[in-house]
Design an enzyme around this catalytic site. Structure first.
Site, mmCIF file in Angstrom:
data_model
loop_
_atom_site.group_PDB
_atom_site.id
_atom_site.type_symbol
_atom_site.label_atom_id
_atom_site.label_comp_id
_atom_site.label_asym_id
_atom_site.label_seq_id
_atom_site.Cartn_x
_atom_site.Cartn_y
_atom_site.Cartn_z
ATOM 1 N N GLU A 102 0.856 -1.209 0.000
ATOM 2 C CA GLU A 102 0.000 0.000 0.000
ATOM 3 C C GLU A 102 0.885 1.251 0.000
ATOM 4 O O GLU A 102 1.710 1.433 0.903
ATOM 5 C CB GLU A 102 -0.923 -0.037 1.225
ATOM 6 C CG GLU A 102 -2.023 0.992 1.154
ATOM 7 C CD GLU A 102 -3.067 0.812 2.262
ATOM 8 O OE1 GLU A 102 -3.407 -0.334 2.596
ATOM 9 O OE2 GLU A 102 -3.529 1.845 2.783
ATOM 10 N N LYS A 149 -7.763 -1.679 11.031
ATOM 11 C CA LYS A 149 -7.051 -2.047 9.793
ATOM 12 C C LYS A 149 -5.885 -1.082 9.593
ATOM 13 O O LYS A 149 -4.793 -1.478 9.193
ATOM 14 C CB LYS A 149 -8.018 -2.009 8.606
ATOM 15 C CG LYS A 149 -7.449 -2.555 7.309
ATOM 16 C CD LYS A 149 -6.704 -1.542 6.488
ATOM 17 C CE LYS A 149 -6.181 -2.139 5.185
ATOM 18 N NZ LYS A 149 -5.383 -1.187 4.419
ATOM 19 N N ASP A 202 5.017 -14.517 11.628
ATOM 20 C CA ASP A 202 3.762 -15.091 11.127
ATOM 21 C C ASP A 202 2.637 -14.058 11.281
ATOM 22 O O ASP A 202 2.061 -13.899 12.358
ATOM 23 C CB ASP A 202 3.468 -16.362 11.948
ATOM 24 C CG ASP A 202 2.179 -17.054 11.542
ATOM 25 O OD1 ASP A 202 1.392 -16.457 10.778
ATOM 26 O OD2 ASP A 202 1.961 -18.187 12.009
ATOM 27 N N HIS A 255 -2.803 11.082 0.040
ATOM 28 C CA HIS A 255 -2.463 9.862 -0.694
ATOM 29 C C HIS A 255 -2.265 10.109 -2.181
ATOM 30 O O HIS A 255 -1.785 9.239 -2.888
ATOM 31 C CB HIS A 255 -3.610 8.840 -0.563
ATOM 32 C CG HIS A 255 -3.646 8.174 0.781
ATOM 33 N ND1 HIS A 255 -4.476 7.133 1.063
ATOM 34 C CD2 HIS A 255 -2.938 8.410 1.897
ATOM 35 C CE1 HIS A 255 -4.292 6.761 2.311
ATOM 36 N NE2 HIS A 255 -3.373 7.523 2.844
HETATM 37 C C1 MEV Z 1 -6.265 2.552 4.876
HETATM 38 O O1 MEV Z 1 -5.407 1.506 4.512
HETATM 39 C C2 MEV Z 1 -6.321 2.720 6.372
HETATM 40 C C3 MEV Z 1 -7.337 3.752 6.885
HETATM 41 O O2 MEV Z 1 -8.625 3.457 6.338
HETATM 42 C C4 MEV Z 1 -7.358 3.638 8.380
HETATM 43 C C5 MEV Z 1 -8.462 4.415 9.058
HETATM 44 O O3 MEV Z 1 -9.507 4.686 8.433
HETATM 45 O O4 MEV Z 1 -8.286 4.726 10.255
HETATM 46 C C6 MEV Z 1 -6.980 5.127 6.440
#
Ligand code: MEV
Length: 430
Positions: A82, A269, A285, A383
């Site tokens: 990413e 995430k 792992d 981004h």
């Molecule tokens: C993207 O890989 C991760 C985000 O969605 C995390 C979040 O929303 O806190 C930007």
């Protein structure tokens, strides 16, 4: 570490970046030479690692800078596809440095092995027998893996967990015996599995039950790592928002992720973007870490934020993250994967606990970056540059074409693959 050579690393070519890392003593001259030719998992090694191997699946390995963890500076290797992850980690770490960096607390590294018994005729009798013979059970477990005992680790404790029958799911009752094992520098799956399998027949005899299985539990609740940080409120201002507003909005974003599982999953995430990248780069792992971390996020009965953000007495922003991190500093592919070995040399960690401190800090940094962007200008703006590059590559751009296509893409209203292909086609027709 000579930090001046790490300035604006992202603006340098790959060759200059490697030179910068060598000049700053993050990597040795030998590693700089090794990296010049790129780093590959030898075909011969890959062939022996898995069944039916046909190729290697590669990911970019990069470094995040600015990390100050427990008063020690780190450049952190991260393996990730990413585009924005490393930039986000480095920029949050820089903010966190303003008030002394990360402080971490690492629990004793105890892994859990499960022996599951079924068809127990008398649960109370079975439980009493296990309690009565605890010492023998521990001894048998330790005899199965004497080398870990010699080094000061081994099976230390037994916990008995009766799992009651559940009519709704039509499950019978089980007697689950947990063996708590200190695996020292290793993640310890082999140590744990060897020990639980060794005590299985003895437990069957003691309880008059039948064993269903014996295996490590990846829910490593006895191997927790915590990172804390403080960000001066004055440093948080962004665009139209004051530092106080950004702080309050980050705290509210976290409150939302505590209350709403739909947001919590995305919030976590983001944390795992950081954690997984280092776990992967260091040869650990990541499936084990992922499974355990998400179960931990749901420990209250609802899936919630793993991190917490609050206001300090002086108005600063305080962050904290606790996750189970049963990683290893030795064993498995750590011992032979060239990228994992390079990561070990770059980080220079002396113990699995130190590696846990690094990983949990990167998770917290990643969370801060994401939240700050989300509650201010939104995630897309920051981004854009990286996404444009990624789209340019997807469109087939190579070498100097990548920068050309990305730059032109950023000026378009719609940044997508079709636009990238169109720009590349126009460039080739010139
Ligand atoms: C993207 O890989 C991760 C985000 O969605 C995390 C979040 O929303 O806190 C930007």
């Amino acid at each position: 570490m000579e930090k001046e050579f790490l300035n604006k690393l992202y603006m340098k070519s790959r060759a200059d970046r490697i030179k910068g890392l060598a000049l700053s003593n993050v990597i040795s001259t030998e590693d700089a030479i090794l990296l010049k030719d790129d780093l590959h998992l030898p075909a011969e090694v890959a062939d022996h690692m898995i069944e039916n191997q046909i190729a290697t699946y590669e990911l970019p390995l990069g470094v995040a800078v600015n990390f100050l963890i427990d008063q020690k500076e780190y450049v952190v290797p991260m393996a990730v596809e990413e585009p924005s992850v490393i930039a986000a980690a480095s920029s949050a770490a820089k903010m966190i440095n303003l008030a002394g960096g990360f402080q971490t607390t690492i629990q004793n590294r105890t892994m859990i092995g499960q022996v599951v018994l079924k068809d127990i005729p008398d649960m109370i009798f079975a439980r009493d027998m296990v309690i009565k013979h605890q010492k023998d059970i521990l001894q048998k477990a330790n005899e199965a893996h004497p080398s870990i005992v010699k080094r000061g680790g081994g099976a230390k404790e037994i916990i008995i967990r009766p799992i009651a029958a559940d009519k709704t799911f039509q499950t019978p009752s089980f007697l689950v015996i947990h063996l708590h094992i200190e695996t020292l520098e290793a993640m310890g799956a082999n140590i744990v599995d060897t020990m639980v399998e060794a005590i299985k027949p003895y437990l069957e005899k003691l309880t008059n039950g039948t064993a269903l299985m014996a295996i490590l539990s990846n829910y490593a609740t006895e191997c927790l790592a915590t990172a804390n940080c403080r960000i001066p409120v004055w440093s948080l201002g962004k665009g139209e928002y004051t530092g106080e507003e950004v702080r309050n909005r980050i705290i509210e974003a976290c409150q939302l992720a505590i209350a709403d599982p739909y947001r919590a999953v995305t919030h976590n995430k983001g944390i795992m973007n950081g954690i997984d990248s280092v776990v992967l780069a260091t040869g650990n792992d990541w499936r084990a870490i992922e499974a355990g971390v998400h179960a931990f996020a749901a420990r209250s009965g609802q899936y919630r934020s793993l991190s917490s953000w609050s206001k300090a007495e002086n108005g600063d922003l305080l962050g904290s993250l606790t996750v189970p991190l049963p990683i290893g500093a030795v064993g498995g592919s750590i011992n032979f994967h060239p990228a994992a070995q390079l990561s070990k040399r770059i980080l220079g960690y002396q113990s699995a606990k130190e590696l846990e401190s690094i990983i949990v800090s990167v998770g917290l940094a990643q969370n801060l970056s994401a939240l700050k962007a989300l509650v201010t200008e939104g995630i897309q703006k920051g981004h854009m540059g990286l996404q444009a590059k990624s789209l340019a590559i997807s469109a087939g751009a190579i070498g100097k074409e990548v920068k050309y296509v990305a730059d032109h893409l950023k000026q378009r209203k719609n940044m997508n693959l079709a636009a990238a292909k169109e720009i590349l086609r126009q460039l080739k027709e010139k």
